[in-house]
Write a protein that holds these residues in place. Structure first.
Motif, PDB file in Angstrom:
ATOM      1  N   LEU A 240       0.854  -1.184   0.000  1.00 14.34           N
ATOM      2  CA  LEU A 240       0.000   0.000   0.000  1.00 14.34           C
ATOM      3  C   LEU A 240       0.895   1.242   0.000  1.00 14.34           C
ATOM      4  O   LEU A 240       1.772   1.365   0.859  1.00 14.34           O
ATOM      5  N   TYR A 241       0.708   2.124  -0.968  1.00 15.32           N
ATOM      6  CA  TYR A 241       1.532   3.333  -1.057  1.00 15.32           C
ATOM      7  C   TYR A 241       0.646   4.574  -0.927  1.00 15.32           C
ATOM      8  O   TYR A 241      -0.390   4.667  -1.591  1.00 15.32           O
ATOM      9  N   PHE A 242       1.117   5.525  -0.117  1.00 14.06           N
ATOM     10  CA  PHE A 242       0.388   6.778   0.042  1.00 14.06           C
ATOM     11  C   PHE A 242       1.294   7.975  -0.219  1.00 14.06           C
ATOM     12  O   PHE A 242       2.468   7.959   0.176  1.00 14.06           O
ATOM     13  N   GLU A 243       0.707   9.027  -0.813  1.00 18.94           N
ATOM     14  CA  GLU A 243       1.321  10.346  -0.652  1.00 18.94           C
ATOM     15  C   GLU A 243       0.715  10.917   0.618  1.00 18.94           C
ATOM     16  O   GLU A 243      -0.491  10.784   0.837  1.00 18.94           O
ATOM     17  N   ILE A 244       1.545  11.524   1.460  1.00 20.43           N
ATOM     18  CA  ILE A 244       1.046  11.959   2.769  1.00 20.43           C
ATOM     19  C   ILE A 244       1.328  13.436   3.051  1.00 20.43           C
ATOM     20  O   ILE A 244       2.164  14.056   2.394  1.00 20.43           O
ATOM     21  N   GLN A 246       3.105  16.096   5.032  1.00 19.48           N
ATOM     22  CA  GLN A 246       4.415  16.120   5.703  1.00 19.48           C
ATOM     23  C   GLN A 246       4.312  16.381   7.204  1.00 19.48           C
ATOM     24  O   GLN A 246       5.137  15.916   7.981  1.00 19.48           O
ATOM     25  N   TYR A 247       3.284  17.143   7.614  1.00 16.71           N
ATOM     26  CA  TYR A 247       3.158  17.478   9.028  1.00 16.71           C
ATOM     27  C   TYR A 247       2.521  16.351   9.832  1.00 16.71           C
ATOM     28  O   TYR A 247       2.458  16.418  11.057  1.00 16.71           O
ATOM     29  N   LEU A 248       1.988  15.343   9.126  1.00 17.14           N
ATOM     30  CA  LEU A 248       1.280  14.266   9.823  1.00 17.14           C
ATOM     31  C   LEU A 248       1.925  12.911   9.551  1.00 17.14           C
ATOM     32  O   LEU A 248       1.290  11.865   9.684  1.00 17.14           O
ATOM     33  N   ALA A 249       3.198  12.941   9.188  1.00 13.07           N
ATOM     34  CA  ALA A 249       3.882  11.702   8.781  1.00 13.07           C
ATOM     35  C   ALA A 249       3.848  10.663   9.901  1.00 13.07           C
ATOM     36  O   ALA A 249       3.484   9.504   9.673  1.00 13.07           O
ATOM     37  N   GLU A 250       4.193  11.102  11.104  1.00  6.75           N
ATOM     38  CA  GLU A 250       4.270  10.157  12.217  1.00  6.75           C
ATOM     39  C   GLU A 250       2.900   9.555  12.533  1.00  6.75           C
ATOM     40  O   GLU A 250       2.760   8.338  12.697  1.00  6.75           O
ATOM     41  N   GLU A 251       1.882  10.427  12.593  1.00  7.49           N
ATOM     42  CA  GLU A 251       0.519   9.949  12.885  1.00  7.49           C
ATOM     43  C   GLU A 251       0.037   8.981  11.814  1.00  7.49           C
ATOM     44  O   GLU A 251      -0.602   7.968  12.115  1.00  7.49           O
ATOM     45  N   THR A 252       0.340   9.311  10.563  1.00  5.96           N
ATOM     46  CA  THR A 252      -0.141   8.459   9.469  1.00  5.96           C
ATOM     47  C   THR A 252       0.548   7.095   9.550  1.00  5.96           C
ATOM     48  O   THR A 252      -0.081   6.043   9.402  1.00  5.96           O
ATOM     49  N   GLU A 253       1.846   7.124   9.835  1.00  2.00           N
ATOM     50  CA  GLU A 253       2.596   5.871   9.946  1.00  2.00           C
ATOM     51  C   GLU A 253       2.059   5.017  11.114  1.00  2.00           C
ATOM     52  O   GLU A 253       1.819   3.815  10.956  1.00  2.00           O
ATOM     53  N   LYS A 254       1.835   5.645  12.267  1.00  2.00           N
ATOM     54  CA  LYS A 254       1.326   4.918  13.446  1.00  2.00           C
ATOM     55  C   LYS A 254      -0.030   4.286  13.161  1.00  2.00           C
ATOM     56  O   LYS A 254      -0.309   3.155  13.547  1.00  2.00           O
ATOM     57  N   MET A 255      -0.883   5.076  12.485  1.00  2.00           N
ATOM     58  CA  MET A 255      -2.222   4.576  12.156  1.00  2.00           C
ATOM     59  C   MET A 255      -2.097   3.294  11.320  1.00  2.00           C
ATOM     60  O   MET A 255      -2.758   2.296  11.583  1.00  2.00           O
ATOM     61  N   MET A 256      -1.200   3.325  10.335  1.00  2.00           N
ATOM     62  CA  MET A 256      -1.031   2.155   9.463  1.00  2.00           C
ATOM     63  C   MET A 256      -0.515   0.946  10.242  1.00  2.00           C
ATOM     64  O   MET A 256      -0.948  -0.186  10.020  1.00  2.00           O
ATOM     65  N   GLN A 257       0.392   1.219  11.171  1.00  2.00           N
ATOM     66  CA  GLN A 257       0.942   0.128  11.987  1.00  2.00           C
ATOM     67  C   GLN A 257      -0.141  -0.498  12.862  1.00  2.00           C
ATOM     68  O   GLN A 257      -0.174  -1.701  13.068  1.00  2.00           O
ATOM     69  N   LYS A 258      -1.052   0.352  13.336  1.00  2.15           N
ATOM     70  CA  LYS A 258      -2.167  -0.132  14.160  1.00  2.15           C
ATOM     71  C   LYS A 258      -2.988  -1.187  13.406  1.00  2.15           C
ATOM     72  O   LYS A 258      -3.543  -2.105  14.006  1.00  2.15           O
ATOM     73  N   TYR A 259      -3.033  -1.068  12.092  1.00  2.00           N
ATOM     74  CA  TYR A 259      -3.771  -2.058  11.291  1.00  2.00           C
ATOM     75  C   TYR A 259      -2.890  -3.227  10.876  1.00  2.00           C
ATOM     76  O   TYR A 259      -3.256  -4.009  10.014  1.00  2.00           O
ATOM     77  N   GLY A 260      -1.701  -3.326  11.449  1.00  2.09           N
ATOM     78  CA  GLY A 260      -0.858  -4.492  11.215  1.00  2.09           C
ATOM     79  C   GLY A 260       0.130  -4.357  10.066  1.00  2.09           C
ATOM     80  O   GLY A 260       0.752  -5.345   9.664  1.00  2.09           O
ATOM     81  N   PHE A 261       0.292  -3.174   9.531  1.00  2.00           N
ATOM     82  CA  PHE A 261       1.238  -2.996   8.432  1.00  2.00           C
ATOM     83  C   PHE A 261       2.635  -2.689   8.964  1.00  2.00           C
ATOM     84  O   PHE A 261       2.775  -1.964   9.960  1.00  2.00           O
ATOM     85  N   MET A 275       5.938  10.360   1.488  1.00  3.50           N
ATOM     86  CA  MET A 275       5.478   9.064   0.990  1.00  3.50           C
ATOM     87  C   MET A 275       5.547   8.027   2.088  1.00  3.50           C
ATOM     88  O   MET A 275       6.454   8.061   2.917  1.00  3.50           O
ATOM     89  N   LEU A 276       4.584   7.120   2.061  1.00  5.81           N
ATOM     90  CA  LEU A 276       4.531   6.062   3.062  1.00  5.81           C
ATOM     91  C   LEU A 276       4.140   4.767   2.371  1.00  5.81           C
ATOM     92  O   LEU A 276       3.235   4.753   1.533  1.00  5.81           O
ATOM     93  N   LYS A 277       4.857   3.696   2.728  1.00  2.27           N
ATOM     94  CA  LYS A 277       4.537   2.385   2.169  1.00  2.27           C
ATOM     95  C   LYS A 277       4.183   1.449   3.303  1.00  2.27           C
ATOM     96  O   LYS A 277       4.795   1.533   4.383  1.00  2.27           O
ATOM     97  N   GLY A 278       3.231   0.580   3.098  1.00  2.00           N
ATOM     98  CA  GLY A 278       2.899  -0.430   4.098  1.00  2.00           C
ATOM     99  C   GLY A 278       2.823  -1.822   3.484  1.00  2.00           C
ATOM    100  O   GLY A 278       2.393  -1.957   2.331  1.00  2.00           O
ATOM    101  N   GLU A 279       3.267  -2.799   4.266  1.00  2.00           N
ATOM    102  CA  GLU A 279       3.170  -4.204   3.835  1.00  2.00           C
ATOM    103  C   GLU A 279       2.636  -5.016   5.000  1.00  2.00           C
ATOM    104  O   GLU A 279       2.962  -4.736   6.148  1.00  2.00           O
ATOM    105  N   LEU A 280       1.888  -6.064   4.659  1.00  2.00           N
ATOM    106  CA  LEU A 280       1.267  -6.836   5.726  1.00  2.00           C
ATOM    107  C   LEU A 280       2.146  -7.938   6.267  1.00  2.00           C
ATOM    108  O   LEU A 280       1.915  -8.466   7.338  1.00  2.00           O
ATOM    109  N   ARG A 281       3.176  -8.314   5.511  1.00  2.00           N
ATOM    110  CA  ARG A 281       3.986  -9.450   6.026  1.00  2.00           C
ATOM    111  C   ARG A 281       5.122  -8.968   6.916  1.00  2.00           C
ATOM    112  O   ARG A 281       5.460  -7.806   6.938  1.00  2.00           O
TER     113      ARG A 281
END
Ligand code: GLN
Length: 281
Positions: A240-244, A246-261, A275-281
């Motif tokens: 999963l790739y997002f443009e994000i 810049q001021y909310l990078a940390e929050e956006t990353e944490k949110m994604m991690q909360k869903y297991g990425f 930019m932020l990338k997420g993977e489930l494995r």
């Protein structure tokens, strides 16, 4: 009239609105787009004349620039990832940062690979179309809420000779994505109302608000919804790739991690986390 004289009119008329180098660059973008005359042509032929209809075209462009209309709207098209895209008030003008997101996906998705890619909030179609152009074996779909944006995106897919499955859908209302995906990418609205004061008139007055803004109280609304949808529709090694924002990078990353990425952030050419990338494995 001499083209050189028109250039002086431009410089004078716009000197209070833009830096002079920008005015010159606008001027030559226009002469190139309208008459195929570039900076070098004028330098080599300083006496170059233009006729009445050409003067009128430049004058109308000048009026637009005085009102801070984006040069891309005046010309009616722009370049993104080396390709031409038609743009108007119904789609966000493609940004150079977004080219870097496309680049990141292409680094990790091999040209010969077949796979399924979904772009959410496609706008002009710039992400989906540049991916399609570079990944001839991939099957690409693109969603947008706006019918007018999809008309433009379809035109752009035709101009660039790629096949994309366009879908009109409000992602905030989607309960589940149809099908499974190897890549989901999105550059959703992420500008908070409170950030408007940093923005230029060409963006504030001419880019479509639906493509840009989110409420101050819930700025990750699109990211969270798309992350949830992605969790149940990405293939096991999907990304999963997002443009994000810049001021909310940390929050956006944490949110994604909360869903297991598991996540990775990247900076853009301006040095901002974009930019932020997420993977489930
Ligand atoms: N980067 C864009 C801007 O600066 C915002 C894009 C978006 O909201 N997705 O205006």
């Amino acid at each position: 009239m001499k083209l050189k004289a028109q250039k002086e009119i431009f410089t004078k008329s716009l000197e209070n609105e833009y830096p002079v180098e920008e005015v010159h660059s606008f001027f030559f973008m226009l002469t190139e787009a309208f008459f195929k005359i570039n900076r070098l042509n004028l330098a080599l032929n300083p006496e170059l004349e233009i006729d009445k209809s050409q003067i009128e075209k430049l004058e109308s462009a000048l009026a637009g620039l005085k009102n801070h209309e984006p040069i891309q709207h005046i010309i009616g098209e722009t370049e993104f990832f080396g390709l031409t895209f038609k743009v108007d008030k119904n789609v966000l003008v493609p940004r150079p940062e977004t080219e870097e997101l496309v680049e990141w996906i292409l680094e990790e998705f091999f040209e010969e690979e077949s796979g399924r890619i979904l772009d959410i909030g496609t706008g002009s179609g710039c992400i989906a179309i540049s991916l399609a152009k570079n990944l001839p074996e991939a099957q690409i779909s693109a969603i947008d809420i706006s019918e007018a944006a999809l008309v433009m995106a379809k035109t752009n897919a035709e101009i660039n000779n790629v096949d994309i499955n366009f879908i009109q859908e409000d992602i905030l209302k989607t309960e589940a994505l149809k099908g499974n995906w190897d890549v989901i990418v999105s550059n959703p609205p992420y500008v908070r109302e409170l950030e408007k004061k940093e923005m230029h008139r060409n963006v504030l007055e001419y880019d479509p608000p639906t493509a840009l803004y989110v409420k101050d109280e819930n700025p990750l609304i699109f990211y969270e919804k798309i992350t949830k949808l992605a969790k149940s529709s990405l293939n096991p090694s999907g990304k999963l790739y997002f443009e994000i924002n810049q001021y909310l990078a940390e929050e956006t990353e944490k949110m994604m991690q909360k869903y297991g990425f598991s996540t990775e952030l990247r900076k853009d050419l301006f040095g901002n986390f974009r930019m932020l990338k997420g993977e489930l494995r």
